[in-house]
Design an enzyme around this catalytic site. Structure first.
Site, short mmCIF file in Angstrom:
data_model
loop_
_atom_site.label_atom_id
_atom_site.label_comp_id
_atom_site.label_asym_id
_atom_site.label_seq_id
_atom_site.Cartn_x
_atom_site.Cartn_y
_atom_site.Cartn_z
N SER A 1 0.84 -1.20 0.00
CA SER A 1 0.00 0.00 0.00
C SER A 1 0.88 1.25 0.00
O SER A 1 2.05 1.20 0.38
CB SER A 1 -0.85 0.00 1.27
N TYR B 1 -1.77 -0.54 10.69
CA TYR B 1 -1.97 -0.89 9.27
C TYR B 1 -0.72 -0.56 8.45
O TYR B 1 -0.25 -1.38 7.66
CB TYR B 1 -3.19 -0.15 8.71
P1 NDP Z 1 -11.87 -5.53 -0.03
O1 NDP Z 1 -12.37 -5.39 1.36
O2 NDP Z 1 -12.83 -5.35 -1.15
O3 NDP Z 1 -11.16 -6.94 -0.23
C1 NDP Z 1 -10.50 -7.63 0.80
C2 NDP Z 1 -10.47 -9.09 0.44
O4 NDP Z 1 -9.70 -9.79 1.43
C3 NDP Z 1 -11.84 -9.74 0.40
O5 NDP Z 1 -11.94 -10.50 -0.78
C4 NDP Z 1 -11.88 -10.63 1.64
O6 NDP Z 1 -12.66 -11.77 1.34
C5 NDP Z 1 -10.40 -10.99 1.75
N1 NDP Z 1 -10.04 -11.46 3.07
C6 NDP Z 1 -10.09 -10.78 4.24
N2 NDP Z 1 -9.68 -11.58 5.25
C7 NDP Z 1 -9.38 -12.78 4.69
C8 NDP Z 1 -8.93 -14.01 5.21
N3 NDP Z 1 -8.68 -14.19 6.53
N4 NDP Z 1 -8.72 -15.05 4.35
C9 NDP Z 1 -8.97 -14.89 3.04
N5 NDP Z 1 -9.39 -13.74 2.48
C10 NDP Z 1 -9.61 -12.71 3.32
O7 NDP Z 1 -10.67 -4.50 -0.14
P2 NDP Z 1 -9.57 -4.22 -1.28
O8 NDP Z 1 -9.87 -4.89 -2.54
O9 NDP Z 1 -9.35 -2.77 -1.27
O10 NDP Z 1 -8.28 -4.86 -0.58
C11 NDP Z 1 -7.38 -5.73 -1.23
C12 NDP Z 1 -5.97 -5.42 -0.77
O11 NDP Z 1 -5.59 -4.13 -1.24
C13 NDP Z 1 -5.78 -5.40 0.74
O12 NDP Z 1 -4.57 -6.06 1.08
C14 NDP Z 1 -5.65 -3.92 1.06
O13 NDP Z 1 -4.91 -3.67 2.22
C15 NDP Z 1 -4.94 -3.43 -0.21
N6 NDP Z 1 -5.06 -2.00 -0.47
C16 NDP Z 1 -6.28 -1.41 -0.65
C17 NDP Z 1 -6.39 -0.05 -0.83
C18 NDP Z 1 -7.71 0.63 -0.94
O14 NDP Z 1 -7.74 1.89 -0.86
N7 NDP Z 1 -8.80 -0.05 -1.15
C19 NDP Z 1 -5.17 0.79 -0.92
C20 NDP Z 1 -3.95 0.08 -0.76
C21 NDP Z 1 -3.90 -1.27 -0.55
P3 NDP Z 1 -13.56 -12.63 2.37
O15 NDP Z 1 -14.17 -11.65 3.33
O16 NDP Z 1 -14.55 -13.27 1.45
O17 NDP Z 1 -12.63 -13.60 3.00
#
Ligand code: NDP
Length: 246
Positions: A141, A154
């Protein structure tokens, strides 16, 4: 280079960046393996990919559980014969001020954002070393590069992911042909902020609502760019932010 027939596991594929990435890579011919906990969402995404002529496998699991990752890799090899890539994307961001001592949320961030990435690498590495190549993409990030309010834990987790990626690259790319990339997005419109429980942070975030953020597809494009390079090219970092973000 086209991704045709490359087999790529994507964690956190049930929404946001993971979902957009799965669709993008499948549209370029990759076999995508969808991992997350919400199986119903993964099935809907698989159906959409297949409707567009792509190939997808649902392999649900929790990235904090080593056994789940091992099962995902076994199912992947059973279905497609190999693992060419892993996108460690699953993550959560329950921002809070340190003095609130939301220690359960700190633990969750460490478990998913850091240990989840380590578990993924441990699960795929033996296969990639046997294959003498592969790609590991870790979603870090902008938070790895600078602190923002409520992000002490975070930001620390995302810094860990960035530095782990560099260590992996130095150990794996020259010796085994395994390329490693850290993707560092600024604000992207996804469900990520839904995990925030600190009311002060929620209040402060209202200011950001007026900003035009990135779309999940923008990050999917960056991931596709890193993956579609010839094997001799390692894209180390992609630091990608909204034009309007300071
Ligand atoms: P979302 O909340 O849309 O996606 C997060 C995903 O992580 C979901 O698919 C969720 O699926 C999965 N997840 C969470 N916990 C678990 C677990 N224990 N096991 C398996 N899967 C898990 O957010 P984003 O798409 O934004 O996030 C994706 C990545 O991008 C993250 O690492 C985030 O930190 C990073 N990021 C995002 C930014 C933003 O502004 N959005 C900026 C910079 C980085 P489920 O609940 O079905 O398990």
């Amino acid at each position: 280079m086209s991704l045709k027939d490359r087999t790529i596991i994507i964690t956190g594929a049930s929404s946001g960046i993971g979902e957009a990435t799965a669709k993008k890579l499948a549209s370029d011919g990759a076999n995508v393996v969808l991992m997350a906990r919400r199986e119903d969402k993964l099935n809907t995404i698989k159906d959409a990919i297949e409707k567009d002529g792509g190939k997808a496998l649902v392999a649900s699991g929790d990235v904090t559980k080593k056994k789940d990752f091992e099962n995902v890799v076994s199912k992947t090899v059973e279905a497609f014969g190999k693992v060419d890539g892993l996108i460690n994307n699953a993550g959560l961001m329950p921002l809070s001020y340190v003095q609130k001592l939301k220690t359960d949320e700190w633990d969750k961030m460490v478990d998913v954002n850091i240990k989840g990435v380590l578990n993924g690498v441990a699960a795929v590495l033996p296969k990639m070393i046997d294959n003498k190549g592969g790609d590991i993409i870790n979603i870090s990030s902008m938070a790895a590069n600078r602190y923002f309010p409520g992000g002490a834990v975070y930001c620390a987790t995302k810094s860990a992911v960035k530095m782990f990626s560099e260590g992996l690259r130095q150990e794996l790319a020259p010796k085994y042909g395994i390329n490693v990339t850290s993707i560092e997005p600024g604000a992207v419109a996804t469900e990520l902020t839904d995990t925030i429980t600190d009311e002060d942070i929620k209040e402060n975030m209202k200011d950001m609502k007026s900003m035009t953020t990135l779309e999940a597809e923008d990050i999917a494009n960056a991931i596709h760019y890193a993956l579609s390079q010839p094997a001799r090219v390692n894209i180390n970092d992609v630091y990608i932010v909204p034009s309007e973000q300071q």
